[in-house]
Design an enzyme around this catalytic site. Structure first.
Site, PDB file in Angstrom:
ATOM      1  CB  CYS A   7      -1.160  -0.188   5.304  1.00  0.00           C
ATOM      2  SG  CYS A   7       0.532  -0.733   4.956  1.00  0.00           S
ATOM      3  CB  SER A  67      20.643 -38.216 -10.375  1.00  0.00           C
ATOM      4  OG  SER A  67      21.541 -37.266  -9.811  1.00  0.00           O
ATOM      5  CB  THR A  94      15.640 -40.652   4.018  1.00  0.00           C
ATOM      6  OG1 THR A  94      16.275 -41.816   3.482  1.00  0.00           O
ATOM      7  CG2 THR A  94      15.333 -40.875   5.488  1.00  0.00           C
ATOM      8  CG  LEU A  95      13.803 -34.177   4.157  1.00  0.00           C
ATOM      9  CD1 LEU A  95      13.519 -34.116   5.658  1.00  0.00           C
ATOM     10  CD2 LEU A  95      14.756 -33.055   3.746  1.00  0.00           C
ATOM     11  CB  CYS A 102      -0.794  -3.799   8.807  1.00  0.00           C
ATOM     12  SG  CYS A 102       0.163  -2.387   8.233  1.00  0.00           S
ATOM     13  CD  GLU A 130      -1.347  -2.334   2.101  1.00  0.00           C
ATOM     14  OE1 GLU A 130      -2.151  -2.964   2.820  1.00  0.00           O
ATOM     15  OE2 GLU A 130      -0.120  -2.604   2.033  1.00  0.00           O
ATOM     16  CD  GLU A 144      15.438 -28.305  -5.455  1.00  0.00           C
ATOM     17  OE1 GLU A 144      16.312 -28.962  -6.059  1.00  0.00           O
ATOM     18  OE2 GLU A 144      15.247 -27.096  -5.667  1.00  0.00           O
TER      19      GLU A 144
END
Length: 365
Positions: A87, A171, A301-302, A78, A55, A297
């Site tokens: 704002c 990969s 496992t994660l 806000c 704004e 990415e």
């Protein structure tokens, strides 16, 4: 203004707001357009670091022309005094005729109070315009405020049979040039890019936005319970140039903590459950640090741990036209699923060709 006019200008404001995605955390990426007699007199979006607000930028561009204009803002303005004045006061003081916003801010410092302040200042407020689109754009900010964690996108680049590498670990590259370029654009729209320790060790990645004229880089997050990461790798050696955060467990070796801190990395201690870093604890730590949008990415496992914990909000899958067979490395680690009813389900929201590959985007059902 008709409802169609309101929707038209709100789309413009949403497009402007998206320019801030990945750049404005911990604040929301807001857009604002000021319209007077059918033409734009000012526009703005949240600036890097979260200030100035959208704004303020639009009002500064409009100057005196803001008086009598309609302000289209993608989130409730806000109303609290922070680093900058509210704002709402700026909009009232500029003499805007009307404010159109799709939805309220869930931040308790703002929620509903911004709209109330505008109305008390004599500025009518219209809400609900393109609320669904705005809610999607601000989903990460809302999650951080309401649940303490960022929005999580999981990206997978896979073969037709769901493999991310050959049995030997090769990969580069399963997907083509256009898909890889799309990944860089995806990184640029997130506050941080996250990988597991195994991926960091095996691939020695940069995790930066490249080849797109980027003037901004996301935070690079590595999840490593023991903090057993190579100190001569790309991430470690560039930690002062591009932020590196490492999520680790309480048993991390003290010399490693000292070494990574000395290299300029930020270390986040996270809880361990069942011998592994708690996925929910990781995201809570990242949310506490201010992140609103995180792109994971891998590795497998994660990714599996995040899926099993029901923490993946969006899946971006890039599929290439090749098969690697059962001996190839799977995109996901073990999930322990014995019944289909227990499998995490997602709904398809986009499918399109991407060069010689196919992009699928999925959202939690």
């Amino acid at each position: 203004m008709t409802q169609d006019d309101d929707a038209r200008w709100m789309r413009v404001a949403l497009t402007l707001g998206r320019r801030g995605q990945g750049r404005v955390w911990p604040n929301p990426a807001v857009g604002c357009v000021l319209v007077k007699e059918g033409r734009v007199v000012g526009r703005g979006w949240t600036q890097p670091g979260g200030r100035p607000h959208a704004e303020t930028e639009a009002l500064a561009q409009a100057g005196p022309a803001a008086r009598g204009a309609t302000a289209y803002v993608t989130l409730e303005p806000c109303a609290h005094h922070g680093v900058t004045p509210p704002c709402t006061e700026a909009l009232i003081g500029a003499g805007v005729r009307r404010v159109v916003a799709p939805l309220a801010d869930s931040d308790p410092r703002v929620s509903g109070q911004g709209f109330d302040r505008l109305k008390r200042g004599g500025v009518p407020v219209t809400t609900g315009v393109l609320a669904h689109e705005a809610a999607e754009d601000h989903a990460g900010f809302f999650l951080k405020v309401e649940q303490g964690r960022p929005w999580l996108t999981l990206k997978l680049a896979v073969s037709l049979d769901g493999r991310i590498a050959t049995a030997s670990g090769e990969s580069r590259w399963i997907t083509g040039t256009e898909a890889r370029r799309s990944v860089h654009a995806l990184r640029g729209r997130h506050d941080a890019v996250m990988v597991g320790a195994g991926t960091a060790r095996a691939d020695d990645p940069d995790l930066t936005v490249r080849d797109m004229g980027a003037d901004h880089q996301p935070v690079r997050v590595v999840v490593s319970r023991r903090l057993d990461l190579p100190l001569m790798g790309r991430l470690a050696q560039s930690a002062r140039a591009v932020p590196v955060w490492v999520c680790h467990g309480p048993e991390a070796d003290a010399p490693a903590v000292e070494a990574w801190t000395g290299l300029g990395a930020r270390l986040l201690a996270c809880p361990v459950i069942g011998g592994q870093l708690d996925p929910g604890g990781i995201l809570q730590a990242l949310g506490t640090a201010g992140l609103t949008r995180v792109l994971c990415e891998g590795g497998g496992t994660l990714a599996a741990a995040l899926l099993a914990a029901d923490l993946v909000d969006e899946l971006v899958v890039m599929s290439a036209g090749l098969a690697l067979g059962a001996e190839g490395r799977p995109s996901l680690g073990a999930l322990g699923i014995e019944r289909l009813a227990a499998a995490p389900r997602y709904r398809l929201i986009e499918a399109r060709p991407l060069g010689g590959d196919v992009l699928h985007r999925w959202r939690r059902t």
